[in-house]
Write a protein that holds these residues in place. Structure first.
Motif, PDB file in Angstrom:
ATOM      1  N   THR A   1     -45.726  30.602  14.728  1.00  0.00           N
ATOM      2  CA  THR A   1     -44.553  29.845  15.170  1.00  0.00           C
ATOM      3  C   THR A   1     -43.561  29.698  14.022  1.00  0.00           C
ATOM      4  OG1 THR A   1     -45.699  27.774  14.672  1.00  0.00           O
ATOM      5  CG2 THR A   1     -45.843  28.580  16.933  1.00  0.00           C
ATOM      6  N   LEU A   2     -42.345  29.304  14.383  1.00  0.00           N
ATOM      7  CA  LEU A   2     -41.271  29.079  13.403  1.00  0.00           C
ATOM      8  C   LEU A   2     -40.796  27.640  13.542  1.00  0.00           C
ATOM      9  CD1 LEU A   2     -39.269  32.401  13.890  1.00  0.00           C
ATOM     10  CD2 LEU A   2     -40.667  31.790  11.904  1.00  0.00           C
ATOM     11  N   PRO A   3     -41.287  26.734  12.700  1.00  0.00           N
ATOM     12  CA  PRO A   3     -40.802  25.353  12.772  1.00  0.00           C
ATOM     13  C   PRO A   3     -39.364  25.209  12.284  1.00  0.00           C
ATOM     14  CG  PRO A   3     -42.373  25.620  10.977  1.00  0.00           C
ATOM     15  CD  PRO A   3     -42.376  26.893  11.736  1.00  0.00           C
ATOM     16  N   GLU A   4     -38.835  26.235  11.608  1.00  0.00           N
ATOM     17  CA  GLU A   4     -37.418  26.262  11.244  1.00  0.00           C
ATOM     18  C   GLU A   4     -36.971  27.707  11.158  1.00  0.00           C
ATOM     19  OE1 GLU A   4     -36.870  25.787   6.636  1.00  0.00           O
ATOM     20  OE2 GLU A   4     -38.214  24.197   7.357  1.00  0.00           O
ATOM     21  N   ASN A   5     -35.665  27.912  11.105  1.00  0.00           N
ATOM     22  CA  ASN A   5     -35.142  29.270  11.083  1.00  0.00           C
ATOM     23  C   ASN A   5     -35.514  29.966   9.779  1.00  0.00           C
ATOM     24  OD1 ASN A   5     -33.911  29.190  13.598  1.00  0.00           O
ATOM     25  ND2 ASN A   5     -32.066  28.218  12.774  1.00  0.00           N
ATOM     26  N   PRO A   6     -36.021  31.208   9.850  1.00  0.00           N
ATOM     27  CA  PRO A   6     -36.419  31.925   8.638  1.00  0.00           C
ATOM     28  C   PRO A   6     -35.249  32.728   8.054  1.00  0.00           C
ATOM     29  CG  PRO A   6     -37.071  33.184  10.539  1.00  0.00           C
ATOM     30  CD  PRO A   6     -36.401  31.940  11.068  1.00  0.00           C
ATOM     31  N   GLY A   7     -35.424  33.107   6.814  1.00  0.00           N
ATOM     32  CA  GLY A   7     -34.475  34.033   6.214  1.00  0.00           C
ATOM     33  C   GLY A   7     -34.859  35.459   6.547  1.00  0.00           C
ATOM     34  N   ASP A   8     -33.938  36.386   6.312  1.00  0.00           N
ATOM     35  CA  ASP A   8     -34.203  37.781   6.667  1.00  0.00           C
ATOM     36  C   ASP A   8     -35.396  38.348   5.929  1.00  0.00           C
ATOM     37  OD1 ASP A   8     -32.058  37.674   8.348  1.00  0.00           O
ATOM     38  OD2 ASP A   8     -30.652  38.597   6.937  1.00  0.00           O
ATOM     39  N   LYS A   9     -35.632  37.873   4.697  1.00  0.00           N
ATOM     40  CA  LYS A   9     -36.715  38.445   3.895  1.00  0.00           C
ATOM     41  C   LYS A   9     -38.101  38.110   4.453  1.00  0.00           C
ATOM     42  CE  LYS A   9     -36.978  34.564   0.632  1.00  0.00           C
ATOM     43  NZ  LYS A   9     -36.906  34.181  -0.785  1.00  0.00           N
ATOM     44  N   HIS A  10     -38.166  37.142   5.311  1.00  0.00           N
ATOM     45  CA  HIS A  10     -39.462  36.732   5.848  1.00  0.00           C
ATOM     46  C   HIS A  10     -39.865  37.514   7.100  1.00  0.00           C
ATOM     47  CE1 HIS A  10     -38.337  32.952   3.593  1.00  0.00           C
ATOM     48  NE2 HIS A  10     -39.541  33.226   3.093  1.00  0.00           N
ATOM     49  N   LEU A  11     -38.931  38.280   7.650  1.00  0.00           N
ATOM     50  CA  LEU A  11     -39.223  39.002   8.890  1.00  0.00           C
ATOM     51  C   LEU A  11     -38.967  40.493   8.727  1.00  0.00           C
ATOM     52  CD1 LEU A  11     -37.731  36.605  11.603  1.00  0.00           C
ATOM     53  CD2 LEU A  11     -40.060  36.684  10.724  1.00  0.00           C
ATOM     54  N   PRO A  12     -39.678  41.336   9.450  1.00  0.00           N
ATOM     55  CA  PRO A  12     -40.735  40.975  10.408  1.00  0.00           C
ATOM     56  C   PRO A  12     -42.007  40.530   9.695  1.00  0.00           C
ATOM     57  CG  PRO A  12     -40.601  43.346  10.224  1.00  0.00           C
ATOM     58  CD  PRO A  12     -39.456  42.796   9.403  1.00  0.00           C
ATOM     59  N   SER A  13     -42.812  39.744  10.374  1.00  0.00           N
ATOM     60  CA  SER A  13     -44.057  39.227   9.831  1.00  0.00           C
ATOM     61  C   SER A  13     -45.169  39.438  10.852  1.00  0.00           C
ATOM     62  CB  SER A  13     -43.909  37.739   9.505  1.00  0.00           C
ATOM     63  OG  SER A  13     -45.123  37.206   8.994  1.00  0.00           O
ATOM     64  N   GLU A  14     -46.376  39.589  10.354  1.00  0.00           N
ATOM     65  CA  GLU A  14     -47.505  39.824  11.261  1.00  0.00           C
ATOM     66  C   GLU A  14     -48.720  38.996  10.843  1.00  0.00           C
ATOM     67  OE1 GLU A  14     -47.049  44.371  12.979  1.00  0.00           O
ATOM     68  OE2 GLU A  14     -48.376  43.996  11.275  1.00  0.00           O
ATOM     69  N   MET A  15     -49.463  38.573  11.854  1.00  0.00           N
ATOM     70  CA  MET A  15     -50.812  38.047  11.634  1.00  0.00           C
ATOM     71  C   MET A  15     -51.776  38.975  12.359  1.00  0.00           C
ATOM     72  SD  MET A  15     -52.554  34.287  12.300  1.00  0.00           S
ATOM     73  CE  MET A  15     -52.384  34.261  14.074  1.00  0.00           C
ATOM     74  N   GLU A  16     -52.787  39.414  11.632  1.00  0.00           N
ATOM     75  CA  GLU A  16     -53.767  40.345  12.196  1.00  0.00           C
ATOM     76  C   GLU A  16     -55.128  39.655  12.299  1.00  0.00           C
ATOM     77  OE1 GLU A  16     -53.868  44.249  10.461  1.00  0.00           O
ATOM     78  OE2 GLU A  16     -51.917  43.923   9.530  1.00  0.00           O
ATOM     79  N   VAL A  17     -55.767  39.814  13.445  1.00  0.00           N
ATOM     80  CA  VAL A  17     -57.116  39.283  13.660  1.00  0.00           C
ATOM     81  C   VAL A  17     -58.047  40.465  13.846  1.00  0.00           C
ATOM     82  CG1 VAL A  17     -58.563  37.730  15.012  1.00  0.00           C
ATOM     83  CG2 VAL A  17     -56.098  37.271  14.805  1.00  0.00           C
ATOM     84  N   ASP A  18     -58.933  40.655  12.892  1.00  0.00           N
ATOM     85  CA  ASP A  18     -59.843  41.793  12.953  1.00  0.00           C
ATOM     86  C   ASP A  18     -60.960  41.552  13.958  1.00  0.00           C
ATOM     87  OD1 ASP A  18     -60.764  44.329  12.103  1.00  0.00           O
ATOM     88  OD2 ASP A  18     -62.274  43.382  10.856  1.00  0.00           O
ATOM     89  N   TRP A  19     -61.479  40.319  13.969  1.00  0.00           N
ATOM     90  CA  TRP A  19     -62.480  39.947  14.964  1.00  0.00           C
ATOM     91  C   TRP A  19     -62.563  38.439  15.046  1.00  0.00           C
ATOM     92  CZ3 TRP A  19     -65.884  36.942  12.396  1.00  0.00           C
ATOM     93  CH2 TRP A  19     -66.239  37.258  11.088  1.00  0.00           C
ATOM     94  N   VAL A  20     -63.115  37.960  16.129  1.00  0.00           N
ATOM     95  CA  VAL A  20     -63.375  36.530  16.301  1.00  0.00           C
ATOM     96  C   VAL A  20     -64.741  36.379  16.951  1.00  0.00           C
ATOM     97  CG1 VAL A  20     -62.123  36.520  18.493  1.00  0.00           C
ATOM     98  CG2 VAL A  20     -62.566  34.364  17.341  1.00  0.00           C
ATOM     99  N   LYS A  21     -65.518  35.396  16.451  1.00  0.00           N
ATOM    100  CA  LYS A  21     -66.861  35.174  16.967  1.00  0.00           C
ATOM    101  C   LYS A  21     -67.150  33.682  17.037  1.00  0.00           C
ATOM    102  CE  LYS A  21     -68.666  39.428  14.858  1.00  0.00           C
ATOM    103  NZ  LYS A  21     -69.643  40.010  13.917  1.00  0.00           N
ATOM    104  N   CYS A  22     -67.916  33.311  18.033  1.00  0.00           N
ATOM    105  CA  CYS A  22     -68.347  31.922  18.192  1.00  0.00           C
ATOM    106  C   CYS A  22     -69.863  31.907  18.413  1.00  0.00           C
ATOM    107  CB  CYS A  22     -67.645  31.255  19.373  1.00  0.00           C
ATOM    108  SG  CYS A  22     -65.857  31.295  19.266  1.00  0.00           S
ATOM    109  N   TYR A  23     -70.475  30.865  17.867  1.00  0.00           N
ATOM    110  CA  TYR A  23     -71.928  30.767  17.947  1.00  0.00           C
ATOM    111  C   TYR A  23     -72.358  29.353  18.335  1.00  0.00           C
ATOM    112  CZ  TYR A  23     -71.575  34.883  14.872  1.00  0.00           C
ATOM    113  OH  TYR A  23     -71.274  36.108  14.322  1.00  0.00           O
ATOM    114  N   GLN A  24     -73.551  29.255  18.828  1.00  0.00           N
ATOM    115  CA  GLN A  24     -74.233  27.983  18.996  1.00  0.00           C
ATOM    116  C   GLN A  24     -75.540  28.050  18.230  1.00  0.00           C
ATOM    117  OE1 GLN A  24     -74.695  27.458  23.236  1.00  0.00           O
ATOM    118  NE2 GLN A  24     -72.907  26.129  23.380  1.00  0.00           N
ATOM    119  N   ARG A  25     -75.981  26.898  17.746  1.00  0.00           N
ATOM    120  CA  ARG A  25     -77.265  26.875  17.047  1.00  0.00           C
ATOM    121  C   ARG A  25     -78.403  27.174  18.034  1.00  0.00           C
ATOM    122  NH1 ARG A  25     -78.116  25.503  11.988  1.00  0.00           N
ATOM    123  NH2 ARG A  25     -76.422  24.599  10.766  1.00  0.00           N
ATOM    124  N   VAL A  26     -79.319  27.990  17.595  1.00  0.00           N
ATOM    125  CA  VAL A  26     -80.462  28.359  18.439  1.00  0.00           C
ATOM    126  C   VAL A  26     -81.385  27.156  18.569  1.00  0.00           C
ATOM    127  CG1 VAL A  26     -82.458  29.875  18.645  1.00  0.00           C
ATOM    128  CG2 VAL A  26     -80.312  30.752  17.716  1.00  0.00           C
TER     129      VAL A  26
END
Length: 483
Positions: free
Chosen positions: A458-483
């Protein structure tokens, strides 16, 4: 690939030649990786890997190597058949039947001649006959004629044979077994063990080379040969370089490695949950300077990417006072969550994430339930420079007001590098970690409700040109419960 990118673009730049060489090598490796990823060779390897490591396959292999004919139900059937075949009553029954005597006696017993004989025999042994026999006119009577007929039939060879045979022990055994469960069992077993299918099964089970001749052995051999192929070896070396080794004390409850070509809509929705649940549409919160678009979310190189860029767009904004209103935006971004598919109370929640720019881009991996509080930030970026992230919880403590319990975390250049951000949540405490190192622990204000996962930029305020384009990459996501 995640580890390779992280090593190239960490906090220290290599010299130009080394950097260019590594970039070219990285590109060549990336091309090779994609070619192998889409190859028939890898597809066949994966098919075999899945097949031969399945429980059903392992059981078949174990049976082929260790199970013998004597371990089967068929062996029990054969043993029982042999036992019945050797029993005296069965042998007597079969001998009597095969001799033709059974058929013969049944035919005679059913004949009119023998039925007449039985009728006359009953008569000559009756009081009525003896009364007639003592009469002076007996020889002129009908009783005498019946008596003479009886004597004639009694001396008939077929009647004599039938009477004699009927008294024999062989016939008594035959009659006792006829249509009995015991003889039916014998015939059923005989039909089974003398069938071609049974004989083939027995021969295969007794073949000491059974496993080597099997399809399973051929598949294992093919898999082992593929496993040694240079392309396969190289592919797994690159793919698994930064693989997360799952702890045995945890049971996997949710996972996405983003290996598919597009976002799995069975797991993820885009935009805020309540927008999809109530309107099937996206919206943003008042004060955000971007609109969410599905086009800003894509899957590439086994990772999910959320892209923030300058782009004119129009969409809904939510304000608690005004409600929804339309607004023009100069920027677009993306958000995904499991609000409609997966929620969990307690456990371990973690993801391997990389982002290119920080403030004023707010990259976040967070969790929330039915209300906006409590709100758990597994991590978020709100500081410039890319060397600090924040983790913690925003909660409404029993309706007494919003309370923030957060921790600023430094000690690394987080921008442009993958890190594994983890959150352990139990009834009594919450623990935040980065790459297995604890960064924050809290034992109060513990949420007691199921929550869902969210990734957003998200952008809580307007960005400058140097900040864009920007990316967040998620390689994997995992969730567990205790056995």
């Amino acid at each position: 690939m995640a580890g390779i990118f992280g090593s190239l673009f960490g906090g220290k730049f290599p010299d130009t030649v080394k950097y260019e060489t590594q970039r070219n090598q990285l590109q060549d490796d990336f091309q090779r990786f994609n070619e192998i990823e889409s190859s028939a060779l890898l597809q066949r390897y994966r098919e075999l890997d899945q097949e031969i490591h399945s429980g059903a396959f392992e059981k078949r292999v174990n049976d082929l190597k260790n199970k013998r004919f004597k371990d089967t139900e068929e062996f029990k059937h054969l043993t029982r058949y042999k036992q019945l075949s050797k029993s005296n009553d069965i042998k007597t029954y079969l001998k009597f039947k095969s001799s033709g005597k059974a058929k013969k006696i049944e035919e005679i017993l059913a004949s009119e001649r023998y039925q007449r004989f039985l009728e006359l025999e009953k008569f000559v042994n009756s009081p009525e006959f003896f009364k007639e026999k003592s009469s002076p006119d007996f020889k002129k009577s009908d009783a005498h004629h019946k008596y003479k007929e009886y004597k004639r039939l009694k001396n008939d060879s077929s009647v004599k044979w039938t009477v004699k045979t009927g008294k024999s022990s062989q016939y008594q055994i035959y009659k006792r077994l006829q249509d009995s469960d015991r003889i039916n069992e014998y015939y059923n077993l005989q039909a089974a063990v003398e069938s071609s299918e049974f004989k083939q099964f027995k021969a295969e089970m007794e073949d000491k080379q059974r496993f080597k001749k099997s399809d399973e052995a051929a598949l294992i051999k093919e898999f082992e040969e593929l496993k040694k192929q240079p392309d396969i070896v190289w592919y797994h070396k690159i793919k698994d370089k930064n693989s997360f080794e799952e702890l045995k004390k945890w049971e996997l409850t949710f996972e996405d490695n983003f290996d598919s070509a597009s976002l799995d809509t069975e797991k993820w929705i885009t935009g805020y949950y309540w927008g999809k649940a109530l309107m099937n549409d996206s919206y943003v919160l008042d004060g955000e300077h971007q609109m969410f678009k599905d086009e800003n979310i894509d899957l590439r190189d086994s990772s999910l990417r959320i892209r923030v860029q300058q782009e004119a767009s129009k969409g809904k904004v939510w304000n608690p006072t005004w409600g929804f209103r339309e607004k023009e935006f100069e920027y677009t971004s993306g958000m995904i969550s499991t609000g409609q598919s997966f929620r969990q109370q307690y456990g371990r929640f973690e993801a391997k994430v990389r982002f290119t720019n920080t403030f004023p881009v707010l990259n976040a991996f967070w969790m929330v339930g039915e209300r906006m509080t409590p709100h758990i930030d597994i991590f978020k970026t709100i500081y410039p420079g890319g060397r600090m992230v924040e983790a913690g919880i925003i909660s409404d403590v029993q309706g007494k007001g919003i309370t923030e319990s957060t921790k600023k975390v430094n000690g690394a250049k987080f921008a442009n590098k993958y890190f594994i951000y983890s959150f352990d949540w139990s009834e009594n405490e919450m623990v935040w970690s980065i790459n297995g190192v604890e960064i924050y622990r809290q034992t109060h204000n513990i949420p007691q409700e199921p929550m869902y996962l969210t990734f957003s930029c998200t952008l809580p305020e307007n960005p400058g040109d140097k900040h864009l384009p920007s990316e967040m990459e998620v390689d994997w996501v995992k969730c567990y419960q205790r056995v």
